[in-house]
Design an enzyme around this catalytic site. Structure first.
Site, PDB file in Angstrom:
ATOM      1  N   LYS A  45       0.838  -1.211   0.000  1.00  0.00           N
ATOM      2  CA  LYS A  45       0.000   0.000   0.000  1.00  0.00           C
ATOM      3  C   LYS A  45       0.875   1.265   0.000  1.00  0.00           C
ATOM      4  CE  LYS A  45      -1.887  -1.184   3.964  1.00  0.00           C
ATOM      5  NZ  LYS A  45      -1.165  -2.436   4.306  1.00  0.00           N
ATOM      6  N   ARG A 120     -10.026   0.356   8.922  1.00  0.00           N
ATOM      7  CA  ARG A 120      -9.530  -0.973   9.245  1.00  0.00           C
ATOM      8  C   ARG A 120     -10.536  -1.790  10.031  1.00  0.00           C
ATOM      9  NH1 ARG A 120      -3.681   0.365   9.095  1.00  0.00           N
ATOM     10  NH2 ARG A 120      -2.517  -1.520   9.480  1.00  0.00           N
ATOM     11  N   ARG A 159      12.262  -4.651   5.247  1.00  0.00           N
ATOM     12  CA  ARG A 159      11.937  -3.250   4.929  1.00  0.00           C
ATOM     13  C   ARG A 159      12.796  -2.281   5.740  1.00  0.00           C
ATOM     14  NH1 ARG A 159       5.861  -1.207   5.389  1.00  0.00           N
ATOM     15  NH2 ARG A 159       5.989  -2.179   7.434  1.00  0.00           N
ATOM     16  N   ARG A 192      11.198  -0.320  11.315  1.00  0.00           N
ATOM     17  CA  ARG A 192      10.076  -0.048  12.210  1.00  0.00           C
ATOM     18  C   ARG A 192      10.080  -1.046  13.366  1.00  0.00           C
ATOM     19  NH1 ARG A 192       4.755   0.644   8.558  1.00  0.00           N
ATOM     20  NH2 ARG A 192       3.871  -0.693  10.177  1.00  0.00           N
ATOM     21  N   ARG A 203      -0.292  -8.576  13.774  1.00  0.00           N
ATOM     22  CA  ARG A 203      -0.834  -7.632  12.782  1.00  0.00           C
ATOM     23  C   ARG A 203      -1.691  -8.382  11.758  1.00  0.00           C
ATOM     24  NH1 ARG A 203       4.605  -4.834  10.962  1.00  0.00           N
ATOM     25  NH2 ARG A 203       3.307  -3.613   9.554  1.00  0.00           N
TER      26      ARG A 203
HETATM   27  P1  AP5 Z   1       4.936  -1.467   1.919  1.00  0.00           P
HETATM   28  O1  AP5 Z   1       4.440  -0.824   0.673  1.00  0.00           O
HETATM   29  O2  AP5 Z   1       5.742  -0.610   2.853  1.00  0.00           O
HETATM   30  O3  AP5 Z   1       3.743  -2.201   2.673  1.00  0.00           O
HETATM   31  P2  AP5 Z   1       2.399  -1.653   3.315  1.00  0.00           P
HETATM   32  O4  AP5 Z   1       1.250  -2.372   2.693  1.00  0.00           O
HETATM   33  O5  AP5 Z   1       2.362  -0.158   3.288  1.00  0.00           O
HETATM   34  O6  AP5 Z   1       2.584  -2.225   4.773  1.00  0.00           O
HETATM   35  P3  AP5 Z   1       2.567  -1.578   6.210  1.00  0.00           P
HETATM   36  O7  AP5 Z   1       3.360  -2.506   7.087  1.00  0.00           O
HETATM   37  O8  AP5 Z   1       2.996  -0.149   6.221  1.00  0.00           O
HETATM   38  O9  AP5 Z   1       1.059  -1.669   6.531  1.00  0.00           O
HETATM   39  P4  AP5 Z   1       0.394  -1.840   7.866  1.00  0.00           P
HETATM   40  O10 AP5 Z   1      -1.000  -1.762   7.410  1.00  0.00           O
HETATM   41  O11 AP5 Z   1       0.713  -2.993   8.711  1.00  0.00           O
HETATM   42  O12 AP5 Z   1       1.015  -0.643   8.730  1.00  0.00           O
HETATM   43  P5  AP5 Z   1       0.452   0.765   9.143  1.00  0.00           P
HETATM   44  O13 AP5 Z   1       1.598   1.697   9.175  1.00  0.00           O
HETATM   45  O14 AP5 Z   1      -0.752   1.139   8.338  1.00  0.00           O
HETATM   46  O15 AP5 Z   1       5.815  -2.734   1.510  1.00  0.00           O
HETATM   47  C1  AP5 Z   1       6.488  -3.529   2.472  1.00  0.00           C
HETATM   48  C2  AP5 Z   1       7.891  -3.901   1.949  1.00  0.00           C
HETATM   49  O16 AP5 Z   1       7.774  -4.732   0.794  1.00  0.00           O
HETATM   50  C3  AP5 Z   1       8.725  -2.694   1.530  1.00  0.00           C
HETATM   51  O17 AP5 Z   1      10.055  -2.897   1.928  1.00  0.00           O
HETATM   52  C4  AP5 Z   1       8.631  -2.662  -0.004  1.00  0.00           C
HETATM   53  O18 AP5 Z   1       9.805  -2.178  -0.605  1.00  0.00           O
HETATM   54  C5  AP5 Z   1       8.382  -4.122  -0.353  1.00  0.00           C
HETATM   55  N1  AP5 Z   1       7.417  -4.267  -1.444  1.00  0.00           N
HETATM   56  C6  AP5 Z   1       6.283  -3.531  -1.658  1.00  0.00           C
HETATM   57  N2  AP5 Z   1       5.620  -3.972  -2.749  1.00  0.00           N
HETATM   58  C7  AP5 Z   1       6.346  -5.021  -3.227  1.00  0.00           C
HETATM   59  C8  AP5 Z   1       6.176  -5.930  -4.322  1.00  0.00           C
HETATM   60  N3  AP5 Z   1       5.115  -5.801  -5.158  1.00  0.00           N
HETATM   61  N4  AP5 Z   1       7.104  -6.904  -4.513  1.00  0.00           N
HETATM   62  C9  AP5 Z   1       8.178  -7.022  -3.659  1.00  0.00           C
HETATM   63  N5  AP5 Z   1       8.391  -6.188  -2.604  1.00  0.00           N
HETATM   64  C10 AP5 Z   1       7.496  -5.220  -2.387  1.00  0.00           C
HETATM   65  O19 AP5 Z   1      -0.089   0.497  10.627  1.00  0.00           O
HETATM   66  C11 AP5 Z   1       0.788   0.276  11.720  1.00  0.00           C
HETATM   67  C12 AP5 Z   1      -0.009   0.182  13.012  1.00  0.00           C
HETATM   68  O20 AP5 Z   1      -0.716   1.421  13.250  1.00  0.00           O
HETATM   69  C13 AP5 Z   1      -1.114  -0.874  13.059  1.00  0.00           C
HETATM   70  O21 AP5 Z   1      -0.601  -2.153  13.422  1.00  0.00           O
HETATM   71  C14 AP5 Z   1      -2.056  -0.280  14.130  1.00  0.00           C
HETATM   72  O22 AP5 Z   1      -1.563  -0.504  15.427  1.00  0.00           O
HETATM   73  C15 AP5 Z   1      -2.003   1.199  13.846  1.00  0.00           C
HETATM   74  N6  AP5 Z   1      -3.049   1.663  12.909  1.00  0.00           N
HETATM   75  C16 AP5 Z   1      -2.841   2.227  11.681  1.00  0.00           C
HETATM   76  N7  AP5 Z   1      -4.010   2.539  11.087  1.00  0.00           N
HETATM   77  C17 AP5 Z   1      -4.990   2.158  11.959  1.00  0.00           C
HETATM   78  C18 AP5 Z   1      -6.407   2.199  11.906  1.00  0.00           C
HETATM   79  N8  AP5 Z   1      -7.067   2.675  10.845  1.00  0.00           N
HETATM   80  N9  AP5 Z   1      -7.098   1.710  12.967  1.00  0.00           N
HETATM   81  C19 AP5 Z   1      -6.461   1.234  14.057  1.00  0.00           C
HETATM   82  N10 AP5 Z   1      -5.112   1.152  14.170  1.00  0.00           N
HETATM   83  C20 AP5 Z   1      -4.380   1.615  13.119  1.00  0.00           C
END
Ligand code: AP5
Length: 245
Positions: A45, A120, A159, A192, A203
């Site tokens: 994402k 979410r 990452r 992270r 997660r």
């Molecule tokens: P990347 O694009 O960084 O992945 P992502 O989908 O953005 O994953 P996140 O870990 O950021 O999502 P998340 O939903 O767990 O975390 P968030 O910060 O929202 O890609 C990952 C890696 O793979 C990178 O190194 C990239 O280079 C590589 N890659 C990407 N695409 C690729 C491909 N096609 N092929 C190969 N490699 C690839 O949330 C964190 C925390 O915040 C949650 O756990 C929760 O506690 C809280 N939180 C956030 N939002 C909410 C909400 N709405 N409600 C409640 N709690 C929330």
């Protein structure tokens, strides 16, 4: 007032002014879009968001990034969110709904937004619908980053992030030119705190139990586009462009 802003503009290099003008002209011809990116941790994402943002002149609202900034700044919101985030659990609906309600009203979101990591839970989705209804708009498309869990551990544990810009790297799939160093600024990259195999399990558990129902919620509204998120990044971008064209 007018003379002080003119003086400020005089200080801006002509090339920067020209680039901004061209960007605004390009953006004026783009349709408004309100998008949600949904998928498990590591599904891509955050990798695809900046590309979509630039192409369609949208604002990018990533609740995870906003919460991490609040944790780093030790704001009251950050203090409340930290414990759940460290454990890989979701923070409370009220906290994140409040952040998004404020953020989508900003001028940078005038042509629409990309919500990355929100909603979410079904409650968050319902609250978002209420917010948008008040503005007389609705969600145009939900991009579902569908991917098998087995692929995600390698993506998450490899990452590396440049904290101030949000640029993301991967030791195998998107390595920086120099290991551990940002390509643009030369500053150090970090990992992270929640990007460990152990926290990833929680997660993913939260994703399957609390977030998958959100996909069904939007499927009933006929706005979900399924992506093959296991493909290489450029191929995923092509799929996104097809869906949004
Ligand atoms: P990347 O694009 O960084 O992945 P992502 O989908 O953005 O994953 P996140 O870990 O950021 O999502 P998340 O939903 O767990 O975390 P968030 O910060 O929202 O890609 C990952 C890696 O793979 C990178 O190194 C990239 O280079 C590589 N890659 C990407 N695409 C690729 C491909 N096609 N092929 C190969 N490699 C690839 O949330 C964190 C925390 O915040 C949650 O756990 C929760 O506690 C809280 N939180 C956030 N939002 C909410 C909400 N709405 N409600 C409640 N709690 C929330």
């Amino acid at each position: 007032m007018a003379s002080s802003s003119a003086a400020t503009l005089e200080d801006v290099p002509s090339m920067d002014l020209m680039t901004e003008l061209l960007r605004r002209m390009k953006c004026a011809s783009k349709p408004d879009k309100r998008l949600i990116l949904i998928g498990p941790p590591g599904s891509g994402k955050g990798t695809q968001s900046p590309i979509i943002k630039d192409e369609f002149c949208l604002c990018h609202l990533a609740t995870g990034d906003m919460l991490r900034a609040a944790v780093a700044a030790k704001t009251p919101l950050g203090v409340k969110a930290k414990e759940a985030m460290d454990k890989g659990q979701l923070v409370s609906d009220d906290l994140v709904v409040g952040i998004i309600d404020e953020a989508i009203k900003k001028p940078s979101c005038q042509k629409g937004f990309i919500l990355d990591g929100f909603p979410r839970t079904v409650v968050q989705a319902q609250k978002l619908d209420e917010m948008l209804e008040k503005q007389g708009v609705k969600v145009d498309k939900v991009l579902n980053f569908a991917i098998d869990d087995a692929i995600l551990e390698e993506r998450i544990t490899g990452r590396w992030i440049h904290p101030s810009s949000g640029r993301t790297y991967h030791t195998k799939f998107a390595p920086p030119k120099t290991p551990g160093v940002d390509d643009v600024t030369g500053e150090h990259l970090i990992q992270r705190k929640d990007d460990t195999a152990a926290v990833l399990k929680s997660r993913l558990d939260a994703f399957h139990k609390q977030t998958e129902p959100v996909i069904s919620y939007y499927k009933q509204k006929g706005v979900v586009a399924d992506l093959h998120a296991e493909k290489p990044p450029k191929e995923v971008t092509v799929e996104v462009e097809k869906v949004l064209s």
